[in-house]
Design an enzyme around this catalytic site. Structure first.
Site, PDB file in Angstrom:
ATOM      1  N   GLU A   1     -11.021   0.578  -3.645  1.00  0.00           N
ATOM      2  CA  GLU A   1     -11.336   0.260  -2.254  1.00  0.00           C
ATOM      3  C   GLU A   1     -12.012   1.443  -1.559  1.00  0.00           C
ATOM      4  OE1 GLU A   1      -7.818  -1.174  -0.312  1.00  0.00           O
ATOM      5  OE2 GLU A   1      -8.710  -1.147   1.695  1.00  0.00           O
TER       6      GLU A   1
ATOM      7  N   SER B   1       0.867  -1.176   0.000  1.00  0.00           N
ATOM      8  CA  SER B   1       0.000   0.000   0.000  1.00  0.00           C
ATOM      9  C   SER B   1       0.906   1.229   0.000  1.00  0.00           C
ATOM     10  CB  SER B   1      -0.873  -0.057   1.255  1.00  0.00           C
ATOM     11  OG  SER B   1      -1.714   1.058   1.348  1.00  0.00           O
TER      12      SER B   1
ATOM     13  N   GLY C   1      -4.423  -4.488   5.901  1.00  0.00           N
ATOM     14  CA  GLY C   1      -3.475  -4.197   6.981  1.00  0.00           C
ATOM     15  C   GLY C   1      -3.856  -2.931   7.708  1.00  0.00           C
TER      16      GLY C   1
ATOM     17  N   LYS D   1      -2.964   5.055  -2.382  1.00  0.00           N
ATOM     18  CA  LYS D   1      -4.009   5.838  -1.734  1.00  0.00           C
ATOM     19  C   LYS D   1      -4.372   6.987  -2.664  1.00  0.00           C
ATOM     20  CE  LYS D   1      -4.126   3.671   2.288  1.00  0.00           C
ATOM     21  NZ  LYS D   1      -5.346   3.039   2.801  1.00  0.00           N
TER      22      LYS D   1
ATOM     23  N   ASP E   1      -7.112   2.921  -3.182  1.00  0.00           N
ATOM     24  CA  ASP E   1      -7.877   2.970  -1.919  1.00  0.00           C
ATOM     25  C   ASP E   1      -8.175   4.419  -1.583  1.00  0.00           C
ATOM     26  OD1 ASP E   1      -9.010   2.586   0.578  1.00  0.00           O
ATOM     27  OD2 ASP E   1      -7.239   1.661   1.495  1.00  0.00           O
TER      28      ASP E   1
ATOM     29  N   LYS F   1      -0.912  -1.000  -4.530  1.00  0.00           N
ATOM     30  CA  LYS F   1      -2.120  -0.213  -4.214  1.00  0.00           C
ATOM     31  C   LYS F   1      -1.652   1.188  -3.891  1.00  0.00           C
ATOM     32  CE  LYS F   1      -4.636  -0.041   0.264  1.00  0.00           C
ATOM     33  NZ  LYS F   1      -5.344  -0.877   1.268  1.00  0.00           N
TER      34      LYS F   1
ATOM     35  N   ASP G   1     -13.968  -1.936   2.615  1.00  0.00           N
ATOM     36  CA  ASP G   1     -13.086  -2.102   3.768  1.00  0.00           C
ATOM     37  C   ASP G   1     -13.859  -1.584   4.992  1.00  0.00           C
ATOM     38  OD1 ASP G   1     -11.169  -1.728   5.771  1.00  0.00           O
ATOM     39  OD2 ASP G   1      -9.682  -0.753   4.523  1.00  0.00           O
TER      40      ASP G   1
ATOM     41  N   LYS H   1     -10.124  -7.394   7.234  1.00  0.00           N
ATOM     42  CA  LYS H   1      -9.156  -7.184   8.312  1.00  0.00           C
ATOM     43  C   LYS H   1      -9.785  -7.881   9.501  1.00  0.00           C
ATOM     44  CE  LYS H   1      -7.642  -2.744   6.506  1.00  0.00           C
ATOM     45  NZ  LYS H   1      -7.685  -1.280   6.626  1.00  0.00           N
TER      46      LYS H   1
HETATM   47  O1  OSB Z   1      -7.489   1.488   4.478  1.00  0.00           O
HETATM   48  O2  OSB Z   1      -6.297  -0.228   4.228  1.00  0.00           O
HETATM   49  C1  OSB Z   1      -6.499   0.845   4.794  1.00  0.00           C
HETATM   50  C2  OSB Z   1      -3.557   1.686   7.068  1.00  0.00           C
HETATM   51  C3  OSB Z   1      -4.205   2.262   8.127  1.00  0.00           C
HETATM   52  C4  OSB Z   1      -5.575   2.410   8.081  1.00  0.00           C
HETATM   53  C5  OSB Z   1      -6.291   1.972   6.976  1.00  0.00           C
HETATM   54  C6  OSB Z   1      -5.642   1.373   5.911  1.00  0.00           C
HETATM   55  C7  OSB Z   1      -4.243   1.255   5.955  1.00  0.00           C
HETATM   56  C8  OSB Z   1      -3.464   0.681   4.880  1.00  0.00           C
HETATM   57  C9  OSB Z   1      -2.193   0.037   5.283  1.00  0.00           C
HETATM   58  O3  OSB Z   1      -3.762   0.770   3.712  1.00  0.00           O
HETATM   59  C10 OSB Z   1      -1.856  -1.142   4.486  1.00  0.00           C
HETATM   60  C11 OSB Z   1      -0.766  -1.923   5.131  1.00  0.00           C
HETATM   61  O4  OSB Z   1      -0.905  -2.417   6.268  1.00  0.00           O
HETATM   62  O5  OSB Z   1       0.268  -2.072   4.491  1.00  0.00           O
HETATM   63 MG    MG Z   2      -8.519   0.406   3.029  1.00  0.00          MG
END
Ligand code: OSB
Ligand code: MG
Length: 374
Positions: free
Chosen positions: A220, A135, A297, A169, A195, A167, A245, A269
């Site tokens: 996402e 990510s 994650g 953001k 995401d 992925k 999510d 998760k």
């Molecule tokens: O939306 O997936 C998410 C981290 C903190 C809160 C929300 C998210 C995330 C990540 C981290 O995308 C992904 C990772 O653990 O590598």
């Molecule tokens: Mg997410």
């Protein structure tokens, strides 16, 4: 298995590089680590809710309090033979999935340990290795401006490291451009998804229609964190699979979202849904409905990642997870040495319980508050 002692720790771990999402940058992980004692056996759980209630309503602070004042006292001295027994005892507690996830992961690991099984085998896992995705947060240049060049650099580095899926953001105003540039630089075959962490509304449907051209694996959580209605409307207007999510906290949430057509993929998760017990049931529901899932994650420590890797060994985890070696976020982690990624995969531990020893010296160092219930 009798619960003799529950130790609850509020733990902070520094990230070596800030991780920025549509709700801002993270510089630290705030998590709760649970140590369970049953006779001579010790098992570890984690509830990585974060320091602020931005991703979810829960924080590491609320997880700590719920564990100390409501969940821990109900369980002390109790005999638990299956994960179902645990969840029956805490079913009266509404919400607080991360707190339930913190104890669930410890109990699941203890039950596996007592049966001499790996956590993966205990859950019914079938994979020996799990695919690692990464990510990539929003990147900034030295002046603090969002930088697509820096994202391209990060993506290139992660591809070179061997990650199986990228992925990024996104947020309003920072979406089509990075996606266009990444496709241009790395081609159409790169397994690639985005995401939004709930940063858009239905008024933005044109942005998502334009994103359809890029063959993304999924988008996402584009819309509100508690929505499944507008997501269904969005999914009916675009080609790219919507993945939920934040919106999925329970088995019923998953069932409703699938029935409504709010998504075609679910990010599981285990701690967001109250632990591995519920994660497994959501996994099974999705498998029956033909909805693929993947392991998300939360910037958790390696303890929580062990639980995630075990979960991701279940058969319907067919998409690469946000599962990375510790070095992705931390200089030092709660388990050492940690699993390395080989050719974009991490091995699923096969030894009983968690499969690793916790670095208790570092855990002590990283603990800001601790209570022991016995
Ligand atoms: O939306 O997936 C998410 C981290 C903190 C809160 C929300 C998210 C995330 C990540 C981290 O995308 C992904 C990772 O653990 O590598
Ligand atoms: Mg997410």
């Amino acid at each position: 298995m009798v619960i003799d002692e529950i130790e609850i720790r509020y733990v902070t771990l520094d990230l070596h590089t800030p991780f920025e999402t549509s709700f801002g940058p993270y510089t630290q992980t705030h998590t709760v680590i649970v140590r369970l004692q049953s006779g001579d056996h010790v098992a570890w759980g984690e509830g990585p809710a974060g320091g602020e209630p931005f991703y979810s309503a829960e924080t590491a602070g609320t997880v700590f309090l719920m564990m100390r004042d409501h969940i821990g006292p109900v369980l002390l001295g109790e005999t638990i033979e299956a994960l179902e027994d645990l969840h029956q005892r805490i079913a009266l507690i509404r919400g607080n999935q991360m707190a339930k996830g913190a104890i669930d992961t410890a109990v699941a690991t203890m039950l596996a340990l007592e049966r001499g099984q790996s956590l993966s085998a205990f859950l019914g896992g079938t994979r020996e290795k799990v695919a690692c995705g990464v990510s990539v947060g929003i990147q900034r240049d030295d002046e603090g401006n969002i930088s697509v060049d820096r994202v391209l650099e990060a993506v290139r580095r992660h591809i070179d490291e061997g990650f199986r899926r990228i992925k990024i953001k996104i947020k309003p105003g920072y979406d089509l451009e990075p996606v266009t540039e990444i496709r241009k630089a790395f081609g159409d075959d790169l397994p690639f998804q985005v995401d939004a962490n709930s940063a858009y509304t239905l008024d933005d449907v044109d942005v998502f229609r334009k994103l359809d051209r890029f063959g993304l694996l999924l988008i996402e959580q584009p819309l509100a964190h508690d929505d499944i209605i507008d997501h269904a409307k969005l999914q009916s207007r675009i080609e790219t699979p919507v993945c939920l999510d934040e919106s999925i906290h329970t088995l019923d949430d998953a069932r409703h979202a699938i029935e409504l057509g709010s998504c075609r993929v679910i990010n599981i998760k285990h701690t967001r849904v109250g632990g591995l017990y519920h994660a497994k049931r959501i996994h099974d529901l999705c498998a029956d409905a033909g909805v693929p899932v993947w392991c998300g994650g939360m910037l958790e420590s390696a303890v929580g990642q062990c639980h995630g890797i075990a979960m991701a060994s279940l058969p319907n985890f067919t998409l690469a997870g946000d599962l990375a070696p510790s070095s992705r976020y931390f200089h030092r982690d709660l388990i050492r040495p940690w699993i390395e990624m080989e050719d974009g995969y991490m091995a699923v531990p096969q030894t009983p319980g968690l499969g690793f020893d916790v670095d208790e010296d570092y855990l002590e160092e990283a603990t800001t508050e601790k209570v022991v219930l016995r």
